[in-house]
Motif scaffolding. Structure first.
Motif, mmCIF file in Angstrom:
data_model
loop_
_atom_site.group_PDB
_atom_site.id
_atom_site.type_symbol
_atom_site.label_atom_id
_atom_site.label_comp_id
_atom_site.label_asym_id
_atom_site.label_seq_id
_atom_site.Cartn_x
_atom_site.Cartn_y
_atom_site.Cartn_z
ATOM 1 N N GLU A 537 0.849 -1.185 0.000
ATOM 2 C CA GLU A 537 0.000 0.000 0.000
ATOM 3 C C GLU A 537 0.890 1.241 0.000
ATOM 4 O O GLU A 537 1.784 1.373 0.825
ATOM 5 C CB GLU A 537 -0.923 0.006 1.211
ATOM 6 C CG GLU A 537 -1.744 1.270 1.397
ATOM 7 C CD GLU A 537 -2.588 1.605 0.179
ATOM 8 O OE1 GLU A 537 -2.440 2.723 -0.338
ATOM 9 O OE2 GLU A 537 -3.374 0.756 -0.263
ATOM 10 N N LEU A 538 0.654 2.144 -0.923
ATOM 11 C CA LEU A 538 1.479 3.343 -1.031
ATOM 12 C C LEU A 538 1.164 4.369 0.045
ATOM 13 O O LEU A 538 2.046 5.082 0.517
ATOM 14 C CB LEU A 538 1.281 3.969 -2.418
ATOM 15 C CG LEU A 538 2.126 5.200 -2.745
ATOM 16 C CD1 LEU A 538 3.604 4.834 -2.799
ATOM 17 C CD2 LEU A 538 1.680 5.825 -4.061
ATOM 18 N N ASP A 539 -0.084 4.425 0.465
ATOM 19 C CA ASP A 539 -0.561 5.524 1.304
ATOM 20 C C ASP A 539 -0.739 5.089 2.758
ATOM 21 O O ASP A 539 -1.619 4.276 3.058
ATOM 22 C CB ASP A 539 -1.893 6.036 0.752
ATOM 23 C CG ASP A 539 -2.319 7.362 1.360
ATOM 24 O OD1 ASP A 539 -1.733 7.760 2.383
ATOM 25 O OD2 ASP A 539 -3.236 7.995 0.811
ATOM 26 N N PRO A 540 0.039 5.630 3.684
ATOM 27 C CA PRO A 540 -0.136 5.260 5.101
ATOM 28 C C PRO A 540 -1.492 5.679 5.663
ATOM 29 O O PRO A 540 -1.960 5.085 6.641
ATOM 30 C CB PRO A 540 1.014 5.993 5.807
ATOM 31 C CG PRO A 540 1.426 7.084 4.871
ATOM 32 C CD PRO A 540 1.158 6.572 3.490
ATOM 33 N N VAL A 541 -2.118 6.676 5.055
ATOM 34 C CA VAL A 541 -3.445 7.100 5.528
ATOM 35 C C VAL A 541 -4.457 5.974 5.325
ATOM 36 O O VAL A 541 -5.331 5.742 6.169
ATOM 37 C CB VAL A 541 -3.902 8.385 4.793
ATOM 38 C CG1 VAL A 541 -5.332 8.761 5.205
ATOM 39 C CG2 VAL A 541 -2.950 9.533 5.095
ATOM 40 N N VAL A 542 -4.355 5.251 4.214
ATOM 41 C CA VAL A 542 -5.261 4.123 3.951
ATOM 42 C C VAL A 542 -5.089 3.055 5.026
ATOM 43 O O VAL A 542 -6.077 2.480 5.510
ATOM 44 C CB VAL A 542 -5.008 3.538 2.549
ATOM 45 C CG1 VAL A 542 -5.846 2.283 2.324
ATOM 46 C CG2 VAL A 542 -5.325 4.574 1.471
ATOM 47 N N LEU A 543 -3.857 2.774 5.412
ATOM 48 C CA LEU A 543 -3.607 1.795 6.479
ATOM 49 C C LEU A 543 -4.239 2.250 7.784
ATOM 50 O O LEU A 543 -4.862 1.444 8.501
ATOM 51 C CB LEU A 543 -2.100 1.597 6.657
ATOM 52 C CG LEU A 543 -1.666 0.700 7.826
ATOM 53 C CD1 LEU A 543 -2.285 -0.686 7.717
ATOM 54 C CD2 LEU A 543 -0.145 0.612 7.891
ATOM 55 N N ASN A 544 -4.132 3.522 8.102
ATOM 56 C CA ASN A 544 -4.740 4.031 9.337
ATOM 57 C C ASN A 544 -6.257 3.870 9.317
ATOM 58 O O ASN A 544 -6.868 3.474 10.322
ATOM 59 C CB ASN A 544 -4.384 5.514 9.522
ATOM 60 C CG ASN A 544 -2.907 5.731 9.801
ATOM 61 O OD1 ASN A 544 -2.215 4.809 10.245
ATOM 62 N ND2 ASN A 544 -2.408 6.928 9.532
#
Length: 714
Positions: A537-544
């Motif tokens: 996943e490129l975006d850490p916001v998506v993981l959050n």
């Protein structure tokens, strides 16, 4: 970031060439330091100067009579730096110019330099990948070296993609992006691929001579005009391109020719006025027209949709003319792709004429009032004559009318620099199969398919709360989307056919590109313990978001890598070959929707079906490796082009249709032979049934059903 390659640290000026340096073009402090030490009056025009550019720029800044005159045309100059380009444009009659750069030092200096002689010119401090103006604001964007500098930065092509997304968003219908570039291969590849569907493109070689104070190097001008989304045009070029560039252009035009073979015909309002489908002001029972609306100088945006005239029934029509706006959900896309669904909607509304318009990513963050004002002229021209000015326009609330959503609650919303607006919502459907269930959905505003994934809240009770996040628990043993169900069916079927064994404790190395809500990897971990799962996943916001609102949790068998997917797959492709310590992948799944309407794809991102990436995927797979992705497009020619690229790399190809044949799931085996015949697939399905005979869970029954629908790709 125009004129900004010299901001790299430890610059060394080489005669007649750009400075050679190392550093990050996106480091704002470096640019501020550079412009502070250099001053705005100490400059040289890299690329080309005004005498070489004036005629071409004036030609491509000449708009139809319906557009504003030159002095009123809104022009954006991103990454302006201390270039004199905008000053020359202003003096040539283009007064409505906005310059942006993220160096406050150079913006302040250029403002002081021009405030008296050019009082109407505007200057703003902004990042070119996040420009703070509304959609459809500018008639033209003139970029002199900004894109070139950006793609050489730490984030490379990703930053370039974000910037081009901004360009597309900011331009009005018929607006023009004028890019001055050195046309390096990676820049050219980005420009060619991102300006396909809906853009008329020209490429020119700029005169090579250098003016005083200008470094001498070959510069090119690419002009992309925002046109009708359904059209793929050939790139028109000047005759003096060098050999390498000419070959790249030929390859791109070959690709565009494949995309142009669509059998669907789309009509403009002008076509309809000319009578190509009869008298459009009169009802003609059974008439069905795919159309696009919008006009340079008249509207801010272009729109696609369909028009239908109902066949009279015994009951009277409730309305003569209904106009329905649909947001870009999968359900809306299904309707535009399938004529039978369109007639059903018309029947349910009991209207004599129905105009359905799907709003795409270019219309995000635009108010309904703005949309209505923008499109009213075109809608009015399509009204049956007897109705006069009394038009009943129904603006639906997203996909509620289509999906039968009874209630929705916005749970969370966040804006990510990389992904754009992300929101989480809880919905209740108004049909018996989902009665009393609350579904949590993850939505990405920028993607062509708004809803990425979802899952029901805990069937033990929607009020059951997760101790870690304080959010209701999400079911991780239930899959909702047809794609996710198809992935599991294909994974088990092909794993069984290849006789991959896990009895000795060897785990199946599985990689998923695109985390989304995390529902698919969580289901795999809970229901298929033989998998060792990695998510890219490129975006850490998506993981959050996945962790807090969908209960996603990492552990020893499920890990997330925050990195670029292309880089990750390339590293696996270059890893050691087979063996227990190998990094080769047994199963690779792409679960990423497209954020670029000009690719003609709803899923996946166009970069993931380019031949170069497919070759890397094949190299990253183990001997019995399996590659899976979903293919969605409204255009048959686009799907045909993807098939062509796939067949150049993979021989063992299979597919399965889900969600009413709207979603096509592609399965590609690394082994070129033997090709699995349909009778062998049937035998594998029987073996799968035997292996799952003691599994009484609902998902197992669905897997068995779906596995029987997987067929060789014709």
């Amino acid at each position: 970031m125009e004129e900004q390659q010299t901001a790299k640290k430890k610059c060394v000026q080489i005669a007649n060439e750009l400075p050679v340096a190392s550093g990050d073009f996106t480091d704002q402090d470096s640019w501020d330091d550079f412009f502070t030490s250099k001053g705005v009056d100490d400059f040289s025009e890299w690329y080309a100067d005004w005498p070489q550019l004036q005629a071409l720029l004036r030609n491509h800044l000449s708009f139809p009579p319906s557009a504003p005159p030159p002095e009123e045309l809104s022009v954006l100059v991103p990454a302006c730096g201390n270039s004199r380009l905008s000053e020359h444009l202003y003096d040539d009659g283009f007064k409505n110019i906005t310059n942006v750069d993220f160096s406050k030092v150079v913006v302040s200096a250029m403002l002081r330099r021009n405030v008296e002689e050019r009082p109407l010119m505007k200057w703003r401090v902004m990042d070119m990948t996040n420009i703070q103006f509304a959609n459809g604001t500018f008639d033209a964007i003139v970029d002199k070296g900004g894109l070139d500098a950006l793609v050489e930065s730490e984030f490379g092509l990703r930053s370039g993609i974000l910037y081009i997304s901004e360009v597309k968003r900011l331009l009005k219908a018929g607006g023009r992006y004028i890019c001055l570039t050195l046309a390096k291969s990676h820049v050219l590849g980005l420009l060619f691929s991102k300006f396909r569907f809906g853009w008329k493109t020209n490429l020119y070689s700029i005169a090579h001579e250098a003016s005083s104070g200008t470094t001498k190097q070959q510069t090119y001008m690419l002009v992309a005009e925002k046109s009708i989304l359904t059209v793929v045009s050939q790139i028109v070029s000047s005759d003096n391109l060098d050999h390498e560039l000419f070959e790249a252009l030929e390859r791109e035009n070959t690709v565009r020719a494949e995309y142009s073979n669509d059998t669907d015909t789309w009509y403009s309002l002008e076509d309809l006025k000319l009578g190509v489908k009869g008298n459009i002001r009169k009802l003609e029972p059974g008439r069905h027209v795919k159309l696009f609306l919008g006009e340079t100088g008249v509207s801010r945006f272009f729109y696609t949709g369909v028009l239908l005239d109902a066949i009279p029934e015994t009951e009277p029509f409730s309305d003569r003319f209904r106009v329905v706006f649909l947001k870009k959900t999968q359900s809306s896309q299904k309707i535009i792709a399938a004529e039978s669904r369109q007639w059903r909607i018309l029947g349910s509304l009991k209207a004599a004429r129905l105009l359905m318009i799907v709003l795409d990513s270019s219309h995000s963050n635009v108010t309904w009032d703005d949309i209505m004002r923008d499109i009213y002229y075109f809608v009015n021209q399509l009204a049956p004559v007897k109705i006069g000015d009394d038009i009943d326009i129904v603006a639906t609330s997203e996909d509620d009318m289509i999906d039968g959503i009874k209630q929705r609650i916005l749970v969370h919303q966040v804006i990510s620099v990389l992904t754009g607006p992300i929101f989480v919502e809880d919905v209740i459907y108004d049909h018996d199969l989902a009665k009393d269930l609350i579904f949590r959905r993850l939505c990405f505003e920028r993607t062509e398919n708004l809803v990425h994934s979802g899952a029901p809240l805990s069937i033990e009770g929607p009020n059951e709360i997760s101790a870690s996040s304080g959010q209701p628990k999400v079911e991780h043993k239930i899959l909702v989307t047809g794609f996710h169900k198809g992935v599991i069916a294909g994974l088990l079927l092909f794993s069984l056919h290849s006789e991959r064994t896990t009895s000795a404790g060897v785990l199946v190395k599985t990689v998923i590109i695109g985390l989304g809500s995390g529902i698919l990897p969580m289901f795999m971990r809970n229901c298929l313990p033989s998998l060792q799962i990695e998510v890219v996943e490129l975006d850490p916001v998506v993981l959050n978001v996945a962790s807090e609102y969908f209960g996603f949790i990492e552990d020893e068998s499920l890990k997330v890598h925050i990195t670029d997917a292309t880089k990750f797959v390339r590293e696996r492709a270059n890893s050691e070959e087979e063996g227990n310590d190998s990094s080769k992948v047994d199963v690779l799944v792409i679960d990423v929707g497209s954020s670029d309407s000009s690719s003609g794809l709803i899923s996946p991102e166009a970069d993931f079906v380019e031949e170069s990436f497919l070759l890397t995927v094949k190299d990253s797979l183990s001997d019995n490796g399996l590659f899976v992705f979903k293919l969605i497009s409204k255009y048959s020619s686009v799907k045909g082009a993807v098939y062509s690229k796939l067949r150049k790399v993979f021989s063992n190809l299979y597919h399965f249709y889900a969600d009413g044949d709207f979603v096509e799931i592609i399965f590609a085996l690394k082994k070129d032979s033997p090709i699995i015949a349909e009778n062998e697939l049937a035998e594998a399905c029987e073996a799968l049934a035997r292996s799952l005979q003691y599994n009484n869970q609902d998902w197992a029954n669905r897997v068995l059903h779906n596995s029987k629908l997987i067929k060789p790709l014709p």
